[in-house]
Design a protein around this motif. Structure first.
Motif, short mmCIF file in Angstrom:
data_model
loop_
_atom_site.label_atom_id
_atom_site.label_comp_id
_atom_site.label_asym_id
_atom_site.label_seq_id
_atom_site.Cartn_x
_atom_site.Cartn_y
_atom_site.Cartn_z
N MET A 96 0.86 -1.18 0.00
CA MET A 96 0.00 0.00 0.00
C MET A 96 0.89 1.23 0.00
O MET A 96 1.94 1.23 0.63
CB MET A 96 -0.89 0.02 1.24
N ASP A 97 0.42 2.26 -0.70
CA ASP A 97 1.21 3.49 -0.69
C ASP A 97 1.09 4.18 0.66
O ASP A 97 0.23 3.87 1.48
CB ASP A 97 0.80 4.42 -1.84
N ARG A 98 1.99 5.11 0.91
CA ARG A 98 2.06 5.78 2.21
C ARG A 98 0.77 6.51 2.55
O ARG A 98 0.37 6.58 3.71
CB ARG A 98 3.24 6.72 2.25
N GLN A 99 0.11 7.06 1.54
CA GLN A 99 -1.14 7.79 1.78
C GLN A 99 -2.22 6.85 2.33
O GLN A 99 -2.96 7.20 3.25
CB GLN A 99 -1.60 8.45 0.48
N MET A 100 -2.32 5.64 1.78
CA MET A 100 -3.30 4.68 2.27
C MET A 100 -2.93 4.22 3.68
O MET A 100 -3.81 4.08 4.55
CB MET A 100 -3.44 3.48 1.34
N LEU A 101 -1.65 3.96 3.92
CA LEU A 101 -1.22 3.56 5.26
C LEU A 101 -1.51 4.64 6.29
O LEU A 101 -1.94 4.35 7.41
CB LEU A 101 0.27 3.21 5.28
N LYS A 102 -1.32 5.89 5.91
CA LYS A 102 -1.63 7.00 6.81
C LYS A 102 -3.13 7.01 7.11
O LYS A 102 -3.54 7.19 8.26
CB LYS A 102 -1.21 8.34 6.23
N ILE A 145 -5.17 4.46 7.05
CA ILE A 145 -5.44 3.31 7.93
C ILE A 145 -5.02 3.64 9.36
O ILE A 145 -5.76 3.39 10.32
CB ILE A 145 -4.72 2.05 7.41
N ASP A 146 -3.83 4.22 9.51
CA ASP A 146 -3.35 4.57 10.85
C ASP A 146 -4.23 5.62 11.51
O ASP A 146 -4.52 5.54 12.71
CB ASP A 146 -1.91 5.05 10.79
N ASP A 178 -10.07 0.40 20.80
CA ASP A 178 -9.11 -0.65 21.13
C ASP A 178 -7.80 -0.57 20.35
O ASP A 178 -6.95 -1.44 20.50
CB ASP A 178 -9.75 -2.02 20.93
N LEU A 179 -7.59 0.47 19.55
CA LEU A 179 -6.39 0.66 18.73
C LEU A 179 -5.97 -0.65 18.05
O LEU A 179 -4.96 -1.26 18.38
CB LEU A 179 -5.23 1.23 19.52
N PRO A 180 -6.77 -1.10 17.07
CA PRO A 180 -6.45 -2.35 16.39
C PRO A 180 -5.18 -2.22 15.55
O PRO A 180 -4.78 -1.12 15.17
CB PRO A 180 -7.67 -2.58 15.49
N SER A 181 -4.57 -3.34 15.26
CA SER A 181 -3.40 -3.36 14.39
C SER A 181 -3.83 -3.05 12.95
O SER A 181 -5.02 -3.10 12.62
CB SER A 181 -2.73 -4.73 14.44
N ARG A 182 -2.87 -2.76 12.10
CA ARG A 182 -3.21 -2.55 10.69
C ARG A 182 -3.91 -3.77 10.09
O ARG A 182 -4.94 -3.62 9.44
CB ARG A 182 -1.95 -2.22 9.87
N PRO A 183 -3.38 -4.98 10.30
CA PRO A 183 -4.08 -6.15 9.75
C PRO A 183 -5.50 -6.29 10.28
O PRO A 183 -6.42 -6.66 9.54
CB PRO A 183 -3.21 -7.33 10.16
N GLU A 184 -5.69 -5.99 11.57
CA GLU A 184 -7.04 -6.10 12.14
C GLU A 184 -7.98 -5.09 11.51
O GLU A 184 -9.14 -5.39 11.24
CB GLU A 184 -7.00 -5.94 13.66
N VAL A 185 -7.49 -3.88 11.24
CA VAL A 185 -8.32 -2.87 10.58
C VAL A 185 -8.74 -3.37 9.20
O VAL A 185 -9.91 -3.27 8.82
CB VAL A 185 -7.58 -1.51 10.47
N VAL A 186 -7.80 -3.93 8.46
CA VAL A 186 -8.12 -4.44 7.12
C VAL A 186 -9.15 -5.56 7.23
O VAL A 186 -10.11 -5.60 6.46
CB VAL A 186 -6.84 -4.91 6.39
#
Length: 61
Positions: free
Chosen positions: A18-24, A26-27, A35-43
């Motif tokens: 994923m490009d940085r914009q998408m990761l941002k 997601i974050d 519960d501040l899920p992990s990136r994989p959990e968000v996906v």
């Protein structure tokens, strides 16, 4: 909703880039969650919701 942490053993990994914009984005989204899920959990959560809408299951939630 799915619990955070390691998924069940009957799962398979999916690796994507994923490009940085998408990761941002997601974050930013995950920081809004209690519960501040992990990136994989968000996906996983977003895909679960999207698939429910595609099947017409959104009213069941």
């Amino acid at each position: 909703m799915a619990r955070m942490g390691r998924p069940k053993l009957d799962t398979e990994p999916v690796t994507i880039r994923m490009d940085r914009q998408m990761l941002k984005a997601i974050d930013d989204y995950r920081r809004e969650q209690e519960d501040l899920p992990s990136r994989p959990e968000v996906v996983r959560r977003v895909m679960t919701e999207w698939l429910a809408v595609q099947r017409g299951d959104e009213a069941k939630e």
